[in-house]
Design a protein around this motif. Sequence first.
Motif, short mmCIF file in Angstrom:
data_model
loop_
_atom_site.label_atom_id
_atom_site.label_comp_id
_atom_site.label_asym_id
_atom_site.label_seq_id
_atom_site.Cartn_x
_atom_site.Cartn_y
_atom_site.Cartn_z
N TYR A 297 -35.91 29.54 -16.04
CA TYR A 297 -36.48 28.28 -16.53
C TYR A 297 -36.81 28.43 -18.02
N TYR B 82 -36.00 21.41 -11.47
CA TYR B 82 -34.71 22.09 -11.34
C TYR B 82 -33.69 21.06 -10.87
N PHE C 193 -41.60 31.95 -14.07
CA PHE C 193 -40.47 31.02 -13.97
C PHE C 193 -39.40 31.30 -15.03
N GLU C 194 -39.84 31.80 -16.19
CA GLU C 194 -38.84 32.16 -17.20
C GLU C 194 -37.92 33.26 -16.68
N GLY D 209 -42.74 21.86 -12.87
CA GLY D 209 -41.43 22.52 -12.86
C GLY D 209 -40.37 21.54 -12.42
N ARG E 140 -33.40 23.41 -15.95
CA ARG E 140 -34.45 24.25 -15.35
C ARG E 140 -35.57 24.36 -16.37
N VAL E 141 -36.61 23.57 -16.18
CA VAL E 141 -37.71 23.61 -17.16
C VAL E 141 -39.05 23.85 -16.48
N ILE E 142 -39.94 24.50 -17.25
CA ILE E 142 -41.32 24.69 -16.81
C ILE E 142 -42.19 24.08 -17.92
N SER F 29 -37.82 29.51 -4.22
CA SER F 29 -38.31 29.71 -5.59
C SER F 29 -39.83 29.74 -5.61
#
Length: 341
Positions: free
Chosen positions: A122, A213, A117-118, A211, A185-187, A226
């Motif tokens: 993210y 978004y 995801f990075e 996750g 956008r975070v994980i 995604s």
Amino acid sequence: MTDKIERLLAEVEAFAPRTAAEIEEFRVRLLGRKGELNALMDEFKSVAPEMKRELGQKLNHLKNRAMERVNELKSDLEAHAAEPAGSLGDLTRPGTAQPLGSRHPLSLVRNEICGIFERLGYVVAEGPEIEDDWHVFSALNFPPEHPARDMQDTFFIEKDPDILLRTHTSSIQVRVMQSQKPPIRVICPGRVFRNEAISYRAHCIFHQIEGLYIDENVSFADMKQSLLYFVREFFGEQTRIRLRPSYFPFTEPSAEMDISCNLCGGKGCNVCKHTGWLEIMGCGMVDPNVLEACGIDSKKYSGFAFGMGVERSAMLKYGVKDLRLYFENDVRFLHQFDTAL
Ligand code: DAH
């Protein structure tokens, strides 16, 4: 005679044998029945009386030293019997390897999922394990009577119904939305707690990755694409996905995502219970109530969220049949993941 005693004494002190046989040979030559000492004793008998006292003492000293030295050398040799001569021992023997630690399989899987995801832009976010009701339930649109709020599922702290151990990582979403402005956008990886009986497929402590978004015009199609990208990266290029309608209080619409069984390729086996599909995560479009509760304008912004279990993903990826193995720290299990560093 004095000269002879002195010469033998010097010989005793300088004697440096390498083997037990050399010591024995030395002992016989000096102290044996027909040895040098007995010969000196014979000689002593015919010594002039005025010399007897001095020579007698010298002879005794020589005899005692010779006996001491033989015993000393014998026990030295026994103590070093296992060790070849020389203070460093045998320099050609193989070295002893330093045992190296390795990463826990759950860390490997967490890092791999976050890494995928990075690469999609993210960033990793974290939150506290001890949470309050608002971050875990209320802000996420859980109705007051929802069963997850029940003592049966949630660990409360000190009977205070407001303070609890988070039951999912969705609480991190809430903290991120409160403190950041879209685009977001975070994980969010983390440990979660549920009051469940421990078995091969459940534990009261486990790990999830969440996750989130959020931006203008984010659609369900964006989410699907995604997640498909993620699944192909993590489980392999040939993996297919399907989304089934589901329900979560914090997403609308909500879905459960399945992947084609990577063991039987979709034909049906024990692991996928002959369906050809494996459930791997929950997902959906963030409910406008959640956006509003966290101070985000739901008319302007939309977004998607998803959550998956790390243990489950790791079990499916590595074919591990019993979840308890992840917590027992049996090195025979852990060493199988050494090369996955
Ligand atoms: N929090 C859910 C659980 O613990 C998982 C989940 C489902 C997270 C859907 C999400 C989501 O963000 O959209 O079972």
